[in-house]
Design a protein around this motif. Structure first.
Motif, short mmCIF file in Angstrom:
data_model
loop_
_atom_site.label_atom_id
_atom_site.label_comp_id
_atom_site.label_asym_id
_atom_site.label_seq_id
_atom_site.Cartn_x
_atom_site.Cartn_y
_atom_site.Cartn_z
N TYR A 25 0.85 -1.20 0.00
CA TYR A 25 0.00 0.00 0.00
C TYR A 25 0.89 1.25 0.00
CZ TYR A 25 -3.20 3.53 1.93
OH TYR A 25 -3.93 4.67 2.16
N LYS A 26 1.94 1.24 0.81
CA LYS A 26 2.87 2.37 0.86
C LYS A 26 3.64 2.51 -0.46
CE LYS A 26 2.41 3.41 5.35
NZ LYS A 26 1.98 4.73 5.86
N CYS A 27 3.78 1.39 -1.18
CA CYS A 27 4.45 1.42 -2.48
C CYS A 27 3.52 1.90 -3.59
CB CYS A 27 4.97 0.03 -2.84
SG CYS A 27 6.36 -0.55 -1.84
N LEU A 204 4.66 -15.91 -6.82
CA LEU A 204 5.92 -15.69 -6.11
C LEU A 204 5.68 -16.05 -4.66
CD1 LEU A 204 8.85 -14.58 -6.09
CD2 LEU A 204 7.87 -12.34 -5.51
N VAL A 205 6.48 -16.96 -4.13
CA VAL A 205 6.38 -17.38 -2.73
C VAL A 205 7.52 -16.74 -1.97
CG1 VAL A 205 6.29 -19.33 -1.12
CG2 VAL A 205 5.37 -19.58 -3.44
N VAL A 218 11.60 -8.64 -4.05
CA VAL A 218 10.17 -8.84 -4.19
C VAL A 218 9.57 -7.65 -4.95
CG1 VAL A 218 7.97 -8.99 -2.96
CG2 VAL A 218 9.95 -10.29 -2.14
N PHE A 219 9.98 -6.45 -4.55
CA PHE A 219 9.48 -5.24 -5.23
C PHE A 219 9.84 -5.26 -6.72
CE2 PHE A 219 10.13 -1.01 -6.89
CZ PHE A 219 8.92 -0.39 -6.59
N GLU A 220 11.08 -5.62 -7.02
CA GLU A 220 11.52 -5.66 -8.42
C GLU A 220 10.75 -6.69 -9.23
OE1 GLU A 220 15.69 -6.34 -8.07
OE2 GLU A 220 16.11 -4.27 -7.40
N HIS A 221 10.39 -7.81 -8.59
CA HIS A 221 9.61 -8.82 -9.29
C HIS A 221 8.23 -8.27 -9.63
CE1 HIS A 221 8.93 -13.09 -10.40
NE2 HIS A 221 7.66 -12.79 -10.14
N TRP A 226 6.30 -8.37 -13.29
CA TRP A 226 4.83 -8.37 -13.41
C TRP A 226 4.26 -7.02 -13.86
CZ3 TRP A 226 3.54 -11.43 -8.29
CH2 TRP A 226 3.79 -12.80 -8.51
N ASP A 227 5.12 -6.03 -13.94
CA ASP A 227 4.74 -4.73 -14.51
C ASP A 227 3.66 -3.99 -13.72
OD1 ASP A 227 5.18 -2.74 -16.43
OD2 ASP A 227 3.51 -3.42 -17.66
#
Length: 274
Positions: A25-27, A204-205, A218-221, A226-227
């Motif tokens: 949410y903050k992202c 993604l686990v 995780v953020f980069e994924h 996943w765009d």
């Protein structure tokens, strides 16, 4: 249906889904219009979309099951009316957001249905060790009782402090450990079965204990692979290690020891997917 990008944040109760969703949410991820508020054991709020929360509770109520979702098997069938309400809910979200996500632990009980309804959705799964989850569930019950007695005065408070409090956690362990372990197994079996039906590119686990170190990956994924359109927010600003519950010796209180073996095996299968 629109071409909205959808992220389903998936995990058992007390697995860290609230923390993960708060961070996203903050992202900049839209995770709902109305959230459940804070409570004992979750001081920053649950970041739980109340639309999904209420829908899941209503279905459980229809089947005369505990509305908290603490059941040890997923819901295999839904009525036409229940499926209509699920479709209506998802369509409403798609109609108003180009990208959106939701978190609600009871989602695990409905994964087969959501997979059919949202074939292109991405799934961010958070895995937390069964001992930690069961311990956290028991500690939350204990904390609620402790808070209730802290508001009292006189003899009730005295009786709690010197007679009930020293034995309360042991009583809770004896009463709830096996049931909560069965629930953990059911939820994570449902997750494993669900992932096995998906293209590996759709999920993604992440390990609950590793997020402090690998949240940037995780953020980069999410953003690169996943765009999803997001801006990185420092995970350390939401993570509070002091709120983690102490891991209790639940094994001693689980009468059916085969459940411990089953939970270990299941945990190892999911860890392979991390």
């Amino acid at each position: 249906m629109t071409d909205s990008k959808v992220l389903v944040i998936t995990g058992m109760h007390r697995s860290g889904t609230s923390l993960l969703t708060q961070w996203l949410y903050k992202c900049g991820m839209h995770v709902g219009d109305h959230f459940m508020g804070a409570g004992i054991g979750n001081e920053d709020g649950h970041f739980e979309d109340l639309d999904f929360y209420q829908y899941h509770k209503n279905v459980l109520k229809d089947y005369h099951l505990p509305e908290d979702g603490m059941i040890d098997e997923p819901l295999v069938t839904l009525s036409d009316g229940q499926l209509h309400e699920m479709r209506k809910l998802v369509n409403q979200k798609n109609a108003t957001q180009q990208q959106w996500a939701w978190k609600e632990p009871r989602t695990c009980l409905f994964l087969d249905h959501y997979r059919q309804l949202l074939p292109e959705a991405r799934y961010l799964v958070i895995l937390r060790d069964y001992r930690s989850v069961v311990s956290s569930l028991i500690s939350r019950i204990y904390s609620r009782t402790s808070y209730k007695y802290s508001q009292k005065k006189g003899f009730p408070k005295f009786f709690w402090e010197y007679f009930k409090k020293p034995f309360r956690k042991r009583l809770l362990l004896n009463k709830h450990s096996e049931h909560f372990l069965r629930v953990w197994i059911a939820y994570n079996e449902a997750i494993l079965h669900h992932l096995q039906q998906l293209n590996p590119a759709q999920y993604l686990v992440v390990d609950h204990t590793a997020l402090s170190d690998n949240n940037k990956q995780v953020f980069e994924h999410l953003s690169d692979t996943w765009d999803f359109k997001l801006e990185y927010y420092n995970y350390k600003n939401v993570y509070k290690e002091n709120l983690l519950s102490k891991i209790l010796d639940i094994g001693h209180y689980v009468k059916d020891k085969s459940l411990l073996v089953k939970a270990n095996d299941l945990q190892e299968q999911l860890k392979v997917m991390v």
